[in-house]
Motif scaffolding. Structure first.
Motif, PDB file in Angstrom:
ATOM      1  N   GLU A  13       0.827  -1.206   0.000  1.00 37.61           N
ATOM      2  CA  GLU A  13       0.000   0.000   0.000  1.00 37.61           C
ATOM      3  C   GLU A  13       0.863   1.258   0.000  1.00 37.61           C
ATOM      4  N   ARG A  47      -8.912   9.603   1.965  1.00 40.23           N
ATOM      5  CA  ARG A  47     -10.073   8.976   2.611  1.00 40.23           C
ATOM      6  C   ARG A  47     -10.288   7.542   2.127  1.00 40.23           C
ATOM      7  N   ALA A  48     -10.065   7.301   0.855  1.00 34.86           N
ATOM      8  CA  ALA A  48     -10.332   5.986   0.267  1.00 34.86           C
ATOM      9  C   ALA A  48      -9.217   4.978   0.543  1.00 34.86           C
ATOM     10  N   GLU A  49      -7.973   5.428   0.646  1.00 36.17           N
ATOM     11  CA  GLU A  49      -6.846   4.498   0.726  1.00 36.17           C
ATOM     12  C   GLU A  49      -6.001   4.664   1.985  1.00 36.17           C
ATOM     13  N   GLU A  51      -6.424   6.469   4.907  1.00 38.09           N
ATOM     14  CA  GLU A  51      -7.040   6.428   6.238  1.00 38.09           C
ATOM     15  C   GLU A  51      -7.203   4.994   6.730  1.00 38.09           C
ATOM     16  N   GLY A  52      -7.650   4.095   5.887  1.00 38.99           N
ATOM     17  CA  GLY A  52      -7.783   2.689   6.282  1.00 38.99           C
ATOM     18  C   GLY A  52      -6.433   2.066   6.607  1.00 38.99           C
ATOM     19  N   HIS A  53      -5.431   2.418   5.845  1.00 41.88           N
ATOM     20  CA  HIS A  53      -4.068   1.942   6.093  1.00 41.88           C
ATOM     21  C   HIS A  53      -3.614   2.399   7.481  1.00 41.88           C
ATOM     22  N   ARG A  55      -5.448   3.279  10.044  1.00 40.13           N
ATOM     23  CA  ARG A  55      -6.230   2.625  11.100  1.00 40.13           C
ATOM     24  C   ARG A  55      -5.769   1.195  11.350  1.00 40.13           C
ATOM     25  N   ARG A  56      -5.425   0.471  10.282  1.00 38.24           N
ATOM     26  CA  ARG A  56      -4.931  -0.896  10.475  1.00 38.24           C
ATOM     27  C   ARG A  56      -3.626  -0.892  11.266  1.00 38.24           C
ATOM     28  N   CYS A  59      -4.520   0.160  14.998  1.00 34.51           N
ATOM     29  CA  CYS A  59      -5.292  -0.807  15.779  1.00 34.51           C
ATOM     30  C   CYS A  59      -4.611  -2.170  15.877  1.00 34.51           C
ATOM     31  N   HIS A  81       0.832  10.369  11.452  1.00 34.43           N
ATOM     32  CA  HIS A  81      -0.533  10.102  10.964  1.00 34.43           C
ATOM     33  C   HIS A  81      -1.429  11.299  11.286  1.00 34.43           C
ATOM     34  N   ARG A  85      -3.433  13.833   8.772  1.00 37.50           N
ATOM     35  CA  ARG A  85      -4.888  14.023   8.884  1.00 37.50           C
ATOM     36  C   ARG A  85      -5.233  15.502   9.034  1.00 37.50           C
TER      37      ARG A  85
END
Length: 134
Positions: A13, A47-49, A51-53, A55-56, A59, A81, A85
């Motif tokens: 990614e 937002r599409a790519e 942010e999810g990266h 968060r993974r 978390c 991060h 943001r």
């Protein structure tokens, strides 16, 4: 060092992130019209790519590294991060170049320090467990 399978997805990614950074850097040096279009694209792709990266990582990987004592590396990752943001939330096309520079530097940091530390410190068994989360 070769990437453990648990980190390969995150690592791949990073290529997309570098493409975003390169496009943003180029557009920042062009005219206002290019910056406006590029900024919209950066926000959408964030937002599409990205942010999810983020968060993974936040978390899954980062809590495990914090527990293992790698507080400085974890804090730097969280801080970068959050700065990325903030640049998006401020929604100013003038943020295009700072965003691009920080994103590229952040990806280099994760590849050379964060992931290397995770592989060295956590070992294959812990990383295999993390693979389900990442």
């Amino acid at each position: 060092m070769r990437r453990h399978p648990a980190l390969r997805g995150l690592s791949s990614e990073h290529h997309a992130g570098l493409v975003i950074a390169r496009r943003a850097r180029k557009a920042a040096r062009e005219g206002v019209r290019h910056r406006t279009v590029a900024w919209k694209e950066v926000k959408n792709r964030f937002r599409a790519e990205l942010e999810g990266h983020f968060r993974r990582e936040e978390c899954g990987l980062l809590p495990v590294l914090r527990t293992a004592g790698e507080v400085a590396v974890v804090q730097r990752t969280f801080s970068e991060h959050q700065t990325l943001r903030t640049l998006i939330v401020e929604d100013r096309r003038e943020n295009l170049e700072p965003f691009a520079e920080l994103l590229a530097a952040h990806i280099r940091f994760e590849e050379t320090e964060l992931f290397e530390t995770a592989q060295r410190l956590l070992g294959p068994n812990v990383l295999a467990e993390l693979e389900q989360v990442l």
